[in-house]
Design an enzyme around this catalytic site. Structure first.
Site, mmCIF file in Angstrom:
data_model
loop_
_atom_site.group_PDB
_atom_site.id
_atom_site.type_symbol
_atom_site.label_atom_id
_atom_site.label_comp_id
_atom_site.label_asym_id
_atom_site.label_seq_id
_atom_site.Cartn_x
_atom_site.Cartn_y
_atom_site.Cartn_z
ATOM 1 C CG ASN A 1 -6.204 -7.727 45.743
ATOM 2 O OD1 ASN A 1 -6.793 -8.323 46.629
ATOM 3 N ND2 ASN A 1 -6.391 -6.298 45.447
ATOM 4 C CD GLU B 1 -2.362 -3.863 45.267
ATOM 5 O OE1 GLU B 1 -1.758 -3.482 45.853
ATOM 6 O OE2 GLU B 1 -3.417 -3.577 44.602
ATOM 7 C CB CYS C 1 -7.301 -9.398 38.979
ATOM 8 S SG CYS C 1 -6.907 -7.838 38.297
ATOM 9 C CD GLU D 1 -11.634 -10.502 39.103
ATOM 10 O OE1 GLU D 1 -10.637 -10.344 39.710
ATOM 11 O OE2 GLU D 1 -12.206 -9.536 38.580
ATOM 12 C CB CYS E 1 -9.882 -5.288 35.541
ATOM 13 S SG CYS E 1 -8.972 -6.597 34.971
ATOM 14 C CB CYS F 1 -10.747 -10.173 34.880
ATOM 15 S SG CYS F 1 -9.044 -10.175 36.288
HETATM 16 N N1 THU Z 1 -8.542 -5.887 41.407
HETATM 17 C C1 THU Z 1 -8.906 -7.264 40.883
HETATM 18 O O1 THU Z 1 -8.430 -8.012 41.711
HETATM 19 N N2 THU Z 1 -9.986 -7.585 40.299
HETATM 20 C C2 THU Z 1 -10.454 -6.699 39.336
HETATM 21 O O2 THU Z 1 -11.153 -7.052 38.348
HETATM 22 C C3 THU Z 1 -10.235 -5.219 39.407
HETATM 23 C C4 THU Z 1 -9.146 -4.923 40.025
HETATM 24 C C5 THU Z 1 -7.249 -5.622 42.031
HETATM 25 C C6 THU Z 1 -6.086 -5.251 41.355
HETATM 26 C C7 THU Z 1 -5.426 -4.481 42.240
HETATM 27 O O3 THU Z 1 -4.701 -5.186 43.083
HETATM 28 C C8 THU Z 1 -6.491 -3.682 43.013
HETATM 29 O O4 THU Z 1 -7.654 -4.232 42.546
HETATM 30 C C9 THU Z 1 -6.637 -2.165 42.498
HETATM 31 O O5 THU Z 1 -6.736 -2.277 41.005
#
Ligand code: THU
Length: 136
Positions: free
Chosen positions: A43, A45, A54, A56, A92, A95
């Site tokens: 991930n 940000e 994210c 994935e 999520c 994704c």
């Molecule tokens: N996140 C992911 O990388 N994958 C997911 O499917 C759920 C959320 C990350 C996004 C963000 O950087 C952190 O988790 C908190 O939401």
């Protein structure tokens, strides 16, 4: 071909590269392509929170940019910074929809609860998928 535990190990390695200074939640993903190659993602940000990508999706974006189109499985691991992983990190909704563009209902999603693989399929996590392209 790599097994589920090995794919989780790849995702744990990818998680170490997470850029998550805002949520303090680090996620790693390892995407198994049909040719046997494993592509990692994490991930990433952004100060403008909506710009966050994210783990994935970053694995898929890397793989697709390399010309890959056929995928067998993805491992996803996640937890707050510094915590031992003890529960699954399910993908999520965005994704799930993103993966459905490239993967069918049998695509394997390998989650990790800190002890071993927890197996799901995309069809289980996203039934009645919205698609524009028909049955291809
Ligand atoms: N996140 C992911 O990388 N994958 C997911 O499917 C759920 C959320 C990350 C996004 C963000 O950087 C952190 O988790 C908190 O939401």
């Amino acid at each position: 071909m790599i097994n589920e535990r090995e794919l989780i190990q790849e995702a744990l390695e990818a998680r170490k590269s997470s850029h998550s200074p805002y949520s303090h939640f680090a996620v790693g993903a390892a995407l198994l392509c049909s040719d046997g190659q494993v592509i990692r993602g994490t991930n990433v940000e952004n100060a403008s929170f909506g710009g966050t990508i994210c783990a994935e999706r970053s694995a898929f974006l890397a793989a697709i940019s390399m010309g890959k189109r056929d995928f067998l499985a993805v491992a996803i691991v996640g937890a707050p910074h510094g915590d031992r992983i003890d529960k699954i990190c399910a993908p999520c909704g965005i994704c799930r929809q993103f993966m459905s563009e490239f993967c069918g209902p049998d695509f394997k999603i390998v989650l990790y609860d800190g002890e071993g693989p927890v197996l799901r399929t995309l069809g289980e996590l996203l039934p009645d998928t919205f698609l524009l392209k028909g049955d291809e």
